[in-house]
Structure formats: C-alpha cells, structure tokens
Motif scaffolding. Sequence first.
Motif, PDB file in Angstrom:
ATOM      1  N   ALA A  22       0.656  -1.436  -0.359  1.00 40.90           N
ATOM      2  CA  ALA A  22       0.055  -0.245  -0.325  1.00 40.90           C
ATOM      3  C   ALA A  22       0.953   1.355   0.373  1.00 40.90           C
ATOM      4  O   ALA A  22       1.963   1.352   0.108  1.00 40.90           O
ATOM      5  N   SER A  23       0.365   1.855  -0.695  1.00 42.84           N
ATOM      6  CA  SER A  23       0.943   2.879  -0.735  1.00 42.84           C
ATOM      7  C   SER A  23       0.271   4.943  -1.311  1.00 42.84           C
ATOM      8  O   SER A  23      -0.616   4.776  -2.012  1.00 42.84           O
ATOM      9  N   GLY A  24      -0.286   6.043   0.515  1.00 43.51           N
ATOM     10  CA  GLY A  24      -1.385   6.236   0.181  1.00 43.51           C
ATOM     11  C   GLY A  24      -1.233   7.680  -0.548  1.00 43.51           C
ATOM     12  O   GLY A  24      -1.692   8.702  -0.995  1.00 43.51           O
TER      13      GLY A  24
ATOM     14  N   GLY B 254       3.350  -1.470   3.489  1.00 44.38           N
ATOM     15  CA  GLY B 254       3.054   0.051   3.117  1.00 44.38           C
ATOM     16  C   GLY B 254       4.588   0.704   3.050  1.00 44.38           C
ATOM     17  O   GLY B 254       5.623   1.076   3.408  1.00 44.38           O
ATOM     18  N   LYS B 255       4.034   1.908   2.281  1.00 40.60           N
ATOM     19  CA  LYS B 255       5.394   3.257   2.073  1.00 40.60           C
ATOM     20  C   LYS B 255       4.706   4.745   2.257  1.00 40.60           C
ATOM     21  O   LYS B 255       3.631   5.274   1.657  1.00 40.60           O
ATOM     22  N   LEU B 256       5.132   4.940   2.958  1.00 43.10           N
ATOM     23  CA  LEU B 256       4.755   6.617   3.976  1.00 43.10           C
ATOM     24  C   LEU B 256       5.259   8.097   3.184  1.00 43.10           C
ATOM     25  O   LEU B 256       6.638   7.533   3.033  1.00 43.10           O
ATOM     26  N   LYS B 257       4.782   8.798   2.317  1.00 44.70           N
ATOM     27  CA  LYS B 257       5.282   9.251   1.930  1.00 44.70           C
ATOM     28  C   LYS B 257       6.151  10.853   3.420  1.00 44.70           C
ATOM     29  O   LYS B 257       5.250  10.821   4.334  1.00 44.70           O
TER      30      LYS B 257
ATOM     31  N   LEU C 187       7.816  -1.978   6.002  1.00 42.41           N
ATOM     32  CA  LEU C 187       7.474  -0.605   6.393  1.00 42.41           C
ATOM     33  C   LEU C 187       8.809  -0.088   5.163  1.00 42.41           C
ATOM     34  O   LEU C 187       9.429  -0.323   5.126  1.00 42.41           O
ATOM     35  N   MET C 188       8.148   0.997   4.791  1.00 44.89           N
ATOM     36  CA  MET C 188       9.260   1.526   3.641  1.00 44.89           C
ATOM     37  C   MET C 188       8.769   3.277   3.737  1.00 44.89           C
ATOM     38  O   MET C 188       7.312   3.783   3.655  1.00 44.89           O
ATOM     39  N   ILE C 189       9.515   4.278   2.657  1.00 45.16           N
ATOM     40  CA  ILE C 189       9.834   6.019   3.364  1.00 45.16           C
ATOM     41  C   ILE C 189       9.648   5.608   1.726  1.00 45.16           C
ATOM     42  O   ILE C 189      10.470   5.478   1.334  1.00 45.16           O
TER      43      ILE C 189
ATOM     44  N   ASP D 277      12.117  -1.330  11.659  1.00 46.72           N
ATOM     45  CA  ASP D 277      12.794  -1.464  10.844  1.00 46.72           C
ATOM     46  C   ASP D 277      12.104  -1.340   9.815  1.00 46.72           C
ATOM     47  O   ASP D 277      10.876  -1.673   9.232  1.00 46.72           O
ATOM     48  N   LEU D 278      13.108  -0.231   8.475  1.00 42.84           N
ATOM     49  CA  LEU D 278      12.429  -0.122   7.183  1.00 42.84           C
ATOM     50  C   LEU D 278      12.919  -1.069   6.456  1.00 42.84           C
ATOM     51  O   LEU D 278      14.281  -1.627   5.956  1.00 42.84           O
ATOM     52  N   ILE D 279      12.121  -1.284   5.159  1.00 39.24           N
ATOM     53  CA  ILE D 279      12.064  -2.671   4.203  1.00 39.24           C
ATOM     54  C   ILE D 279      13.197  -1.746   2.798  1.00 39.24           C
ATOM     55  O   ILE D 279      14.188  -1.640   2.720  1.00 39.24           O
ATOM     56  N   TRP D 280      12.597  -0.387   2.731  1.00 36.39           N
ATOM     57  CA  TRP D 280      14.070   0.276   2.035  1.00 36.39           C
ATOM     58  C   TRP D 280      12.726   1.989   2.147  1.00 36.39           C
ATOM     59  O   TRP D 280      11.972   2.235   2.338  1.00 36.39           O
TER      60      TRP D 280
END
Lengths: 388, 334
Positions: A128-130, A155-158, A186-188, A211-214
């Motif tokens: 998911a990417s909002g 999910g990926k957060l801006k 979690l991604m950013i 802990d971030l994936i990317w």
Amino acid sequence: MKITGFRSETYFMKMDREVADANLPSGVEIMPASILFLETDEDITGVSLGYGGGVEHLFHLIEGEDPRDVLGLWIKINDYLHKAGNEGAATLVFSAIDMALWDLKAKIADEPLWRTLGAREGRVKAYASGLDYSLSDDELFCFYRRMAEMGVDSGKLKVGLDIDADIRRLGIMREALSIASDRPGLMIDSNEYWSPKQAVRYISKIEERFDLIWAEEPARRWDYDGLRLVSQQVRTAVATAENLKSIADIYPLIANEAADVLNLSSGHSGVTGCRQIANMAYAHNVPVSMMNCQANFMAQVAAALPGHTMMEVVDPGREHCLKYDNYVQDGFIHLSDAPGFGIDVDEAILKDLQENPPKGKGAFPFPRREGAGRYLVPPSPSETPWSS
Amino acid sequence: MKITSFKTTSLAAGMSRLCIEADDGAAGNWIIASALQSVAEKLADAALIGQEPRSTTSLWHDMLDRAGNDLQARAAAAALDVALWDLNSTRDNEPLWKKIGGSQKPANAHLSITERASGATQSDDVFFQQAAPFGFREGKVSACLTSKSLPDRIGKLFSALDASAQPPSLYIGAQGRCAPKDAIAAISKLEQLFDITAIEAPCPTWDISGTKKVSENIKAAVFNDLSIFGREGLLSHFRRRSLDIVQLSVLKDGVTGVLELADAAFGYELPILIASSPGNIGAHFAGALPYFMSLEIRDLPSKQTAPSAVTISNGWAQPGDAPGLGINWAQPSA
C-alpha cells in the motif's frame, strides 16, 4: 496482421482523494491522463494508458508492421531516437506505443499479457502506498487499514519535511497494517527532497524506532555516488529509478552499486524497456518493484519479471472511464484471463470527462519544493492538516 | 493447457531428440546429448509435467532453481526450455523469431572451424570449399594461441572469406588455455599480422581479472566461451567490465535465458554473439536482441545434425517462416 492507425485521447479526472509528497505537501486532486488506441487491419485494437501525446511523430515507424514483432519494433524506435535521445516526451510516446503493441500481441494470442510474458500465474504481491502527505493522521490510518483489510501487509509512507511527524505517522501506518501482519513491511519515500547526508541522518533516526524495508529516492535520481553513500551508511535498502527513462539511465546505478531495489514503471520505455531493466537487475541480484498505475495494469508485467518483490497500489480513484477486472485480495493483485492488459475503455464516460473537465485542487506534475537538498521547509498548517 | 509427456528418441552421434507434448496435441522438439536424457527426464517430471507450457519465464526459473550448480541439469533445463518455445510457437503457427517478439531479420553470421572437427590445416581447406557458396564475410578459427599453425590457419581463413564489400572479420577461439600474459604476448604477435575482431577465452573465462587484463592490453575485443553458466557466471564479468562482447548459447541458456541475459548485457551495451547450435536456430534472435552482433555457424546447411529452415546467403542466416524452430524432423540428420 498489420498496424493501420491510431487514436489518442487525453482527459482530466478528479481523484477520490488528494495525493501528495514532500515536494507538494498540499497535494492535488486533478490528474491528467491519456489513452492510446493502436488499430489493426483485423479489428483488434491495442490500448495503453498514460502517455503524453505526439504519437504522430513515431507512428510511421510502426505503420504497416505486424504488432507481434514488438521487440523488433522497439529496436526500430530506439534506433530512430538515437540523435534526439530517448528522453522526455519522446519516452512517453515510445512507452505508450510499446505497451499498446504488447497489448495487441497478447490479444492476438487471446491470452492475458502476463501469460504472453511467460508468468505461471496472474498474481502479484501488493504493498500500500498512500501518496499520503496531505492526509490527516486519521485519514492515513483509514487508508492503510482499508488496504490491510484486503490482506496488504506492507506500506510506504511519504516523508521528508518533518522527521518527528514522519516517525509518528510511521507508527500510525504500522498500527493500521498490523491486522494483516504481526510485522508489517514499512517503507518510506522522500522523493529526492533530501541530500545524501540528510538522508543518512534522517533514515538513521527512523531506524532507531522502525525496521524499514527500503527508503525510496533518498537522493537525486542520477546521483549514484550519493545513493551508494546512503546505502552504505544505513541498514535500510535504497530504492530508486522511478523517474529514469530507460536501461541506459539505469546502467550507472547498477554499475556503481547505488541501488538495492529498482522501482520500475511503464515510463521506462514501455513493457520492453521495463523487462530489460528487470533482467539486468536480476543478473545483478537487485530486486525490482513495479510502480503504481491506473487500474494496476502493469501488474500484468510484474507477474512475469524475475526478481520482482511487490507492486505499489495507491488506489486513489483514477479509473473513471476504465473497465477492468483485477482486484486486490489476500495481499495480492489478482489478474484475470482477459486478453492483453485486460483494460477496456468506456467511451461515453471518456467523452463526458473531455467535454466536462472536472474541477478540483491542483494538478500534476509536482514541482520541486524550496530547500530541497539543502534545508527542510516544514509544511505549514495551510498545506497539511497534521502540521502545527 | 498442460504439459502431459516428455520422451526422447535416439539420433546419430550421441544425440537424442526430446519431445514435450501438451494436452491439446501440441508438441515441441529439440535436441539433447543422449548422456543427459535421464537428467532431462527427471527435471521434466519435477518441473514441467502438469504445468502450463506458456509459462516459459516461470518454468525456466523453476528449472534453474532445481538444477542449482549441476551443470548437466542446467544443460537439460536449457534443452527443455527450447522445446517449450518450439511447442508454443508451433502451436500458434509462428516462427520462433515472431513468438519471442522479433522482426524478421537475417542474422549476421560467422563461419566457425574447430580444432577438434577440422584437425589439420588440410581439413580446413575442405571445409572452406564447402562453405564457399554461402559467402561468409566473418570467420572464427579455434586453436590454442600458441599453436604454431595458427597464423597459417588464420591466413587461410582470411583468404577463404568474402572480401568483396569490406575486409573480412576474424575471430579466434582461444579455448582458455593461456595465462593472461602469455595470451597478451601471443595475441600481440598475431595482431601484427591480422586485424582481429574478437578473441574467445584468451585465458580461462573464470579468470575475470585475467580476462580484463587481456582486454586492456590487446586491440581485439574479448568474449567468453561456454564454460560459464547464466547470471552467476556473468555477474563478475559485468561488474569488472572484463568482457567486450558476451557470447550466449541456447545449449546452456535456453531461449528464455538468452533473452534475459542479452537484456542484462544490453544495459552495458555489450554486443551479443550467439554460439552455434543444431539447425543454426540462433538466427531467430537477430531481430529480437537490440545488440545482436553475429551468429556462429558450424553446421553448414548441407551438414546439419538438425535440418532446419534457416538458410545462409552472403554470410547472412535467414530464419525463414516455418513454425517453431523450423526443424524438419522427418529429414534424416547428417
């Protein structure tokens, strides 16, 4: 079978919600879109989404040709663009033509594109990417919870303008996704707002809690030294490449070991270009991830790429005049057996959108925000509902 | 549609024909060394039977995962992959070049004479006579770089090639027998006599630093032999930029692997040579690979172990329009 003509349509649509990032935190509601129809002498039409216009400049290269020879036609167009370069608007048209040719190749074989490309199944893991910079904390939670209810566990957060807010909102995203997984992915994405050293500082701060994936585009798209530096100094993988145009642009990233994940899109010189990059990445053991798109049509390609991890699903409501039957369930995009990309166009709705363009906030593309690469300019209360 | 059976039939010279059949009656054929029959059968049982034959990408990677580092299994996977592509393109009544998305384009080709097959210089002359009608403009001679007869063989090859339009292109298959410095010394002497286009394996291909050193110290381009497999074998060469040209082969990479690895090489703009194969089916790649350079021809059409629709004229190999690989299995092999 021969290609006989084309029709291109452009229109504007109003999405169900705003989308935003660090460069335009206030977001936009209005999105431009285009559809290319490639016509043949056998009443089969190839459809592709998202080009900018100007097909007439390249159409003579494919007129009268057999659309099944798509790789050969890709070479022909690529060679034609040699002097002017496969860049900018030319790449958009090149990509649109290549996608429509693949749509035709699959339709001629009466099979979905994922099968033409050799995939075993029409199924792609989703994240998911909002595009969520302008969403309030409550809206942020609701978006990711809705996706989690469909089984999406990542999910990926801006992020980028306010590190404390970024950390708070990462927690909200994780909580929303926690019904799909005990350990949500979690991604950013800072959309090139940071300098490499800013990225190292801010990502390191986030890594104290998460802990971030990317981390996506933590430095400029072309800065392979900066991207490599970030990758070397943080635990998180560095993802990049969404704004590049072809395998030629990607080469410095791979050759200089600057990317840990490559973000692919239809804008990478079409399906053919996308596959070239994925194959190069696979040879270098670099995973790839497909970018978001209308009706998730590029999932057809992602399903057949070696080394593909998961595809971005934004779901902001961009399918007004599109008919399609893929869906997200159990955390995966499920594709049907409909031929080609599986996309049809509702001509009546398209005509209505063209004759009555919707009104709303802002329009693509996002400019680069003041301070980018040098200093942070936090969002004002008038820009985002969560800023103070 | 599902794959239902796999079987092999013995051909001449230690080769077998393998056949994959699907439940709609479609069949795909290719050739495999008889010694690999049982390996291929086990792999087909495990990875192909019951699967959809059009899932070429997924099946290829599944077979590679199962094969691991077993080179016999890798070669068997490649053979099965080629047969799958034959099945899929034959069923749709398309030649392989169209099924993979290529345009119909003749393949630039080079005549290849091997040390093992030709032996003495005298045998080269016979081969050159047989090849003369095909108008080759490029040729490769395989021998150790320190072989005393090599300059003479290269000279005879040069004379045998068609020079009417431009000077012929010369390749040397050096067979990876030299240390890097010995290779540099030997090639430097040859380059005083000939303008050499490219050298295959001037030192062992696994010696990446050595290969790079040779490339940096000679005029000719350097390319790999067939001793390395897949991305595992090429990754370090890509990283070190030790190869100037990449050679791929359907016999170890299959059709799917050739397409994938050619894309990876294209990222570096490295030209692609396709190694010889029965029926010269590598001609089908000419219109599909953006940096296709040349096809190696060992099997002259009159001497093919798998008679195919590929024709050769003026040094160009034309894949033709016959469905699939275009191999005529009814015609007895040479």
